[in-house]
Design a protein around this motif. Sequence first.
Motif, mmCIF file in Angstrom:
data_model
loop_
_atom_site.group_PDB
_atom_site.id
_atom_site.type_symbol
_atom_site.label_atom_id
_atom_site.label_comp_id
_atom_site.label_asym_id
_atom_site.label_seq_id
_atom_site.Cartn_x
_atom_site.Cartn_y
_atom_site.Cartn_z
ATOM 1 N N UNK A 42 -13.842 -39.379 -47.521
ATOM 2 C CA UNK A 42 -15.197 -38.846 -47.698
ATOM 3 C C UNK A 42 -15.556 -37.851 -46.601
ATOM 4 N N UNK A 43 -14.600 -36.978 -46.308
ATOM 5 C CA UNK A 43 -14.783 -35.920 -45.313
ATOM 6 C C UNK A 43 -14.682 -34.585 -46.034
ATOM 7 N N UNK A 44 -15.659 -33.726 -45.823
ATOM 8 C CA UNK A 44 -15.726 -32.477 -46.581
ATOM 9 C C UNK A 44 -14.663 -31.474 -46.187
ATOM 10 N N UNK A 45 -14.395 -31.360 -44.893
ATOM 11 C CA UNK A 45 -13.509 -30.290 -44.425
ATOM 12 C C UNK A 45 -12.731 -30.717 -43.196
ATOM 13 N N UNK A 46 -11.618 -30.039 -42.948
ATOM 14 C CA UNK A 46 -10.860 -30.279 -41.717
ATOM 15 C C UNK A 46 -11.669 -29.900 -40.488
ATOM 16 N N UNK A 47 -12.700 -29.137 -40.674
ATOM 17 C CA UNK A 47 -13.577 -28.777 -39.558
ATOM 18 C C UNK A 47 -14.276 -30.005 -38.986
ATOM 19 N N UNK A 48 -14.374 -31.076 -39.778
ATOM 20 C CA UNK A 48 -15.036 -32.302 -39.334
ATOM 21 C C UNK A 48 -14.091 -33.257 -38.609
ATOM 22 N N UNK A 49 -12.822 -32.858 -38.500
ATOM 23 C CA UNK A 49 -11.831 -33.661 -37.772
ATOM 24 C C UNK A 49 -11.852 -33.265 -36.299
ATOM 25 N N UNK A 50 -11.707 -34.255 -35.412
ATOM 26 C CA UNK A 50 -11.748 -33.982 -33.972
ATOM 27 C C UNK A 50 -10.385 -33.639 -33.387
ATOM 28 N N UNK A 51 -9.316 -34.263 -33.929
ATOM 29 C CA UNK A 51 -7.990 -34.030 -33.359
ATOM 30 C C UNK A 51 -6.930 -34.118 -34.455
ATOM 31 N N UNK A 52 -5.962 -33.214 -34.394
ATOM 32 C CA UNK A 52 -4.848 -33.180 -35.345
ATOM 33 C C UNK A 52 -3.626 -33.820 -34.678
ATOM 34 N N UNK A 53 -3.058 -34.844 -35.311
ATOM 35 C CA UNK A 53 -1.923 -35.572 -34.756
ATOM 36 C C UNK A 53 -0.715 -35.445 -35.691
#
Length: 351
Positions: free
Chosen positions: A66-77
């Motif tokens: 339920x997250x609209x965009x990758x912009x709402x992610x804090x860190x990419x692992x």
Amino acid sequence: MVITAIGFEGSANKIGIGVIRDGQVLSNPRRTYITPPGEGFRPNLTAKHHQSAILDLIDLALKEANIESLADIDVFCFTKGPGMGGPLIVVATVVRTLAQLYDKPIVGVNHCIGHIEMGRLITGATNPVVLYVSGGNTQIIAYSEHRYRIFGETIDIAVGNCLDRFARLLKLSNDPSPGYNIEQLAKKGNTYIPLPYTVKGMDVSFSGILSHVKTIIVGHKQARTQGHEQKKIKYSNEDLCFSLQETLFAMLVEITERALAHVGSNQVLIVGGVGCNVRLQEMMGVMCNERQATVCAIDERYCIDNGAMIAQAGYEMFRADKTRKGMTLEETSCSQRFRTDATFVNWREDK
């Protein structure tokens, strides 16, 4: 501070993307590259599979979380290693590109530590001895002084690789996995066939067992061809599966028990794809009951390679990093032989 992490796993034949928010699994879809019976998976074809599946999996992981965009992610692992070079590079390239597009920090995760941190999260295990058993790795691990220390390991092939190659000899299906199909046949086995048992201190060896089993199977086929099946053949494929499992797992239980005694722990955490095997869990449970210890096991959702485990380990690493900058692009290279004990575990405290 609430941290939302997305994890990308693609070190072998599974491509998975998971989203974690402060220890809560929001999504964890994955796809498996399945080859015909009798065949393994090649790095170049596995890489093409991951390349074709990864963008759709990103969309699915965000939708389920339920997250609209990758912009709402804090860190990419992402999985930095160990694993197969081609598949690792495909995933790392996608992560680097997306992280730059959205201006997000990147964290490279050791695949094994991803399994351990996911196991600790799901089971609540505090300071267990870890049995890590998969297609590419077999290790006995325990935490000490900000490292996951390797107490013992295979000196040749991994236990999962042994099972996979055995399944190819019998032409067993790779769907959903060779190990699962061996496990089901083993339940029907009635006769134990003596096989080599190779434990060397805290290390194990599986290649000789596989060679011995291959000799048995070849002899079986020759006898059938010569019309002497009833006279010479006294076993079935079910008996072979049963015997191989009992032998391999007894070896693993032995070195795990020795590590328990050395470390003084009362918990065993089983991680990696082979850890889903119910018979392995049962045998480990018998040993643990005798030592007043407990087995911490997880099901196939989190035991088999998945993106959430990379997100969880990456989350722990990112949270412990006070700068919140993650890695530089130069540091995000992949390593096919990334040792478990090479990572500084700064998110755990010594007791």
